[in-house]
Design a protein around this motif. Structure first.
Motif, mmCIF file in Angstrom:
data_model
loop_
_atom_site.group_PDB
_atom_site.id
_atom_site.type_symbol
_atom_site.label_atom_id
_atom_site.label_comp_id
_atom_site.label_asym_id
_atom_site.label_seq_id
_atom_site.Cartn_x
_atom_site.Cartn_y
_atom_site.Cartn_z
ATOM 1 N N VAL A 125 -12.918 -19.300 -33.678
ATOM 2 C CA VAL A 125 -12.331 -18.580 -32.537
ATOM 3 C C VAL A 125 -11.251 -19.421 -31.869
ATOM 4 O O VAL A 125 -10.147 -18.935 -31.583
ATOM 5 C CB VAL A 125 -13.426 -18.199 -31.523
ATOM 6 C CG1 VAL A 125 -12.793 -17.648 -30.238
ATOM 7 C CG2 VAL A 125 -14.382 -17.172 -32.120
ATOM 8 N N ILE A 126 -11.536 -20.703 -31.609
ATOM 9 C CA ILE A 126 -10.573 -21.570 -30.936
ATOM 10 C C ILE A 126 -9.349 -21.806 -31.824
ATOM 11 O O ILE A 126 -8.213 -21.863 -31.334
ATOM 12 C CB ILE A 126 -11.234 -22.897 -30.535
ATOM 13 C CG1 ILE A 126 -12.240 -22.638 -29.409
ATOM 14 C CG2 ILE A 126 -10.201 -23.933 -30.111
ATOM 15 C CD1 ILE A 126 -12.964 -23.853 -28.930
ATOM 16 N N ALA A 127 -9.555 -21.923 -33.125
ATOM 17 C CA ALA A 127 -8.427 -22.141 -34.037
ATOM 18 C C ALA A 127 -7.453 -20.975 -33.997
ATOM 19 O O ALA A 127 -6.242 -21.159 -34.179
ATOM 20 C CB ALA A 127 -8.942 -22.355 -35.459
ATOM 21 N N ARG A 128 -7.948 -19.770 -33.745
ATOM 22 C CA ARG A 128 -7.114 -18.577 -33.746
ATOM 23 C C ARG A 128 -6.667 -18.173 -32.338
ATOM 24 O O ARG A 128 -5.867 -17.236 -32.190
ATOM 25 C CB ARG A 128 -7.870 -17.417 -34.401
ATOM 26 C CG ARG A 128 -8.269 -17.682 -35.852
ATOM 27 C CD ARG A 128 -9.104 -16.543 -36.423
ATOM 28 N NE ARG A 128 -8.370 -15.282 -36.442
ATOM 29 C CZ ARG A 128 -7.559 -14.907 -37.421
ATOM 30 N NH1 ARG A 128 -7.384 -15.713 -38.476
ATOM 31 N NH2 ARG A 128 -6.933 -13.752 -37.380
ATOM 32 N N PHE A 129 -7.166 -18.878 -31.311
ATOM 33 C CA PHE A 129 -6.871 -18.491 -29.926
ATOM 34 C C PHE A 129 -5.525 -19.077 -29.492
ATOM 35 O O PHE A 129 -5.245 -20.263 -29.746
ATOM 36 C CB PHE A 129 -7.973 -18.995 -28.993
ATOM 37 C CG PHE A 129 -7.889 -18.453 -27.596
ATOM 38 C CD1 PHE A 129 -8.483 -17.247 -27.278
ATOM 39 C CD2 PHE A 129 -7.213 -19.147 -26.601
ATOM 40 C CE1 PHE A 129 -8.413 -16.744 -25.991
ATOM 41 C CE2 PHE A 129 -7.144 -18.650 -25.312
ATOM 42 C CZ PHE A 129 -7.745 -17.443 -24.997
ATOM 43 N N GLN A 153 -5.421 -28.428 -29.446
ATOM 44 C CA GLN A 153 -6.177 -27.343 -30.048
ATOM 45 C C GLN A 153 -6.868 -27.773 -31.338
ATOM 46 O O GLN A 153 -8.050 -27.486 -31.555
ATOM 47 C CB GLN A 153 -5.260 -26.143 -30.311
ATOM 48 C CG GLN A 153 -5.996 -24.890 -30.753
ATOM 49 C CD GLN A 153 -5.140 -23.638 -30.576
ATOM 50 O OE1 GLN A 153 -4.000 -23.717 -30.143
ATOM 51 N NE2 GLN A 153 -5.688 -22.488 -30.901
ATOM 52 N N ARG A 154 -6.153 -28.472 -32.202
ATOM 53 C CA ARG A 154 -6.761 -28.931 -33.454
ATOM 54 C C ARG A 154 -7.879 -29.929 -33.196
ATOM 55 O O ARG A 154 -8.865 -29.981 -33.944
ATOM 56 C CB ARG A 154 -5.702 -29.549 -34.353
ATOM 57 C CG ARG A 154 -4.710 -28.537 -34.924
ATOM 58 C CD ARG A 154 -3.694 -29.198 -35.812
ATOM 59 N NE ARG A 154 -2.747 -28.242 -36.379
ATOM 60 C CZ ARG A 154 -1.725 -28.561 -37.148
ATOM 61 N NH1 ARG A 154 -1.507 -29.833 -37.451
ATOM 62 N NH2 ARG A 154 -0.921 -27.619 -37.621
ATOM 63 N N SER A 155 -7.745 -30.708 -32.137
ATOM 64 C CA SER A 155 -8.800 -31.670 -31.803
ATOM 65 C C SER A 155 -10.069 -30.961 -31.358
ATOM 66 O O SER A 155 -11.180 -31.386 -31.692
ATOM 67 C CB SER A 155 -8.313 -32.624 -30.711
ATOM 68 O OG SER A 155 -7.253 -33.430 -31.174
ATOM 69 N N LEU A 156 -9.915 -29.876 -30.594
ATOM 70 C CA LEU A 156 -11.085 -29.097 -30.198
ATOM 71 C C LEU A 156 -11.803 -28.535 -31.422
ATOM 72 O O LEU A 156 -13.034 -28.588 -31.517
ATOM 73 C CB LEU A 156 -10.666 -27.949 -29.278
ATOM 74 C CG LEU A 156 -10.160 -28.319 -27.886
ATOM 75 C CD1 LEU A 156 -9.730 -27.059 -27.133
ATOM 76 C CD2 LEU A 156 -11.215 -29.071 -27.098
ATOM 77 N N VAL A 157 -11.023 -28.003 -32.364
ATOM 78 C CA VAL A 157 -11.613 -27.457 -33.594
ATOM 79 C C VAL A 157 -12.312 -28.563 -34.376
ATOM 80 O O VAL A 157 -13.435 -28.393 -34.870
ATOM 81 C CB VAL A 157 -10.527 -26.778 -34.455
ATOM 82 C CG1 VAL A 157 -11.099 -26.354 -35.804
ATOM 83 C CG2 VAL A 157 -9.947 -25.573 -33.725
ATOM 84 N N THR A 158 -11.638 -29.730 -34.475
ATOM 85 C CA THR A 158 -12.224 -30.862 -35.197
ATOM 86 C C THR A 158 -13.536 -31.301 -34.560
ATOM 87 O O THR A 158 -14.530 -31.554 -35.254
ATOM 88 C CB THR A 158 -11.243 -32.041 -35.226
ATOM 89 O OG1 THR A 158 -10.032 -31.631 -35.867
ATOM 90 C CG2 THR A 158 -11.837 -33.234 -35.971
ATOM 91 N N GLY A 159 -13.560 -31.378 -33.228
ATOM 92 C CA GLY A 159 -14.780 -31.776 -32.532
ATOM 93 C C GLY A 159 -15.934 -30.844 -32.814
ATOM 94 O O GLY A 159 -17.073 -31.281 -33.058
#
Length: 437
Positions: free
Chosen positions: A222-226, A92-98
């Motif tokens: 949104v992804i960070a909170r999902f 999840q954190r990698s998606l946010v970072t990307g």
């Protein structure tokens, strides 16, 4: 390549599918589909950005194609670091970072436009592509193994259709906000711009990339909170002793699949990047770059339709056979593009989008089929092969040396390799015997 959250061994895939009874992955897949949409959208903006920058910086076809080469070199450079980052900080954190890396690159494009600077433009496009690579390393294998292996190609084609939706809308966005607001985009072919007009044209990309950066930042929040579902221990990398005796290079479908992805990207990106310049020619479409950019929407729209149709067909028909039929169709349309002229050549080039549609997701799922505990490394190698798009500069060189229309012979040759892979190279074989399916 260790990608803990996306390790996709056969056991891991079964475990995730079994868990679906108690945990719904549909919301997570829907959110991932938005990522597919965004990276498709941003990638195809280059299709309108390239003719724009060619006018602003007075670039040759080779120099313009080099912009796309830098974009795809990022896939090769950033793939392994992306895998290590995912292993360290999680899915999840990698998606946010990307997404935040992509947003930073989009904001950097505003700086490049304000100067304007060809070098900073190349650097910022590399940054954006590096963020996309991080998303790709995780998302593609995840979608491929979230359900039964028999329908992996169908499932990835379905989600990739959202990627195609992004690619379909991007040309309209680029044609209206970039080409439509610039002198070079609305002038007839051969018009020479003054230095003041080139500066004004360079700054026309500031608003589009500011909008893109804003959307990326919102999506990251949104992804960070999902509440993304944890992938669990079944998807973690297997211990070295459990993998002993296995070798990636004994799997024919992977060995031939890596160059298949590499070669396919040369074809897809070459068509997308040179489309506007080709269609706007007096002997083909006889239109401005802005008008040609609108037709580019039909090319990517064909890819979206093809993925929906292909996804349905592959529920019943072998994925390798479907890939073979589509590769023959792609070869025929590219042959017509090379030898025809006027509207016939233009519509043939548009039609190739339909036949290209299923190629990437189908090659990807055929490539990892039967790898078992080696699937995570195989997936990483296939993602790295997206760097094949960097060789679009070769087609740019061919266009400068032999003619733009003649350069599409390279695309036709690429389609023949995909046919070879579909008919023979994609068959899972280990040490002369069929691999586990």
């Amino acid at each position: 390549m260790a990608v803990t959250p996306t390790a996709v061994s056969s056991a891991g895939g079964a475990a995730m599918h079994g868990t679906a009874g108690s945990t719904s992955y549909r919301p997570a897949l829907t959110l991932l589909a938005s990522l597919f949409f965004m990276w498709g959208f941003i990638t195809v903006i280059n299709g309108t950005l390239l003719p724009h920058l060619r006018s602003v910086f007075e670039l040759s076809y080779f120099q313009a194609a080099l912009i796309e080469s830098v974009w795809f070199i990022a896939y090769f450079v950033a793939s392994i670091p992306s895998a290590k980052l995912i292993e360290r900080i999680g899915y999840q954190r990698s998606l946010v970072t990307g997404l935040l890396v992509m947003a930073a690159g989009a904001l950097g494009m505003i700086l490049a436009a304000s100067l304007p600077s060809y070098g900073i433009t190349l650097l910022m496009l590399f940054v954006i592509a590096s963020g996309i690579t991080l998303l790709q390393v995780a998302a593609n294998p995840y979608v491929a193994v979230i359900g039964p292996s028999e329908t992996a190609s169908s499932r990835l084609n379905l989600v990739q259709a959202m990627n195609s939706a992004g690619t379909m809308l991007a040309p309209l966005f680029g044609a209206y906000l970039i080409l439509g607001r610039s002198k070079g985009g609305t002038a007839s072919a051969g018009t020479v711009l003054t230095p003041a007009e080139r500066l004004a044209d360079a700054q026309s990309v500031m608003l589009p990339y500011a909008l893109v950066a804003g959307v990326l930042i919102v999506l990251a929040i949104v992804i960070a909170r999902f509440p993304l579902p944890a992938m669990g221990a079944a998807t973690s990398r297997l211990a070295k002793e459990e993998r002993r005796g296995h070798s990636l290079w004994r799997h024919r479908n992977l060995v031939w699949g890596i160059p298949a992805i590499f070669i396919y990207l040369i074809a897809e990106i070459g068509v997308g990047n040179l489309f506007v310049n080709f269609v706007s020619r007096p002997d083909i479409g006889n239109m401005t770059n802005e008008q040609a950019g609108r037709y580019l929407t039909l090319l990517w729209g064909g890819m979206m339709v093809g993925r929906f149709v292909g996804s349905a067909i592959m529920q019943k028909v072998d994925a390798g056979l479907v890939l073979a039929v589509f590769s023959v169709g792609a070869f025929v349309t590219m042959a017509v593009t090379v030898v025809a002229s006027g509207p016939v050549a233009m519509w043939a080039l548009i039609a190739v989008g339909l036949f290209h549609s299923i190629m990437f997701p189908t090659i990807f799922t055929l490539g990892i089929k039967g790898l078992g505990p080696l699937t995570e490394e195989g997936s990483g190698l296939l993602i790295m092969a997206i760097a094949g798009g960097a060789l679009v500069a070769v087609q740019g060189w061919l266009a400068d040396a032999y003619g733009l229309q003649e350069s599409f012979i390279l695309t036709a040759i690429c389609e023949l390799y995909i046919l070879f892979y579909a008919l023979w190279g994609s068959k899972p074989v280990v040490s002369g015997a069929p691999a586990a399916r």
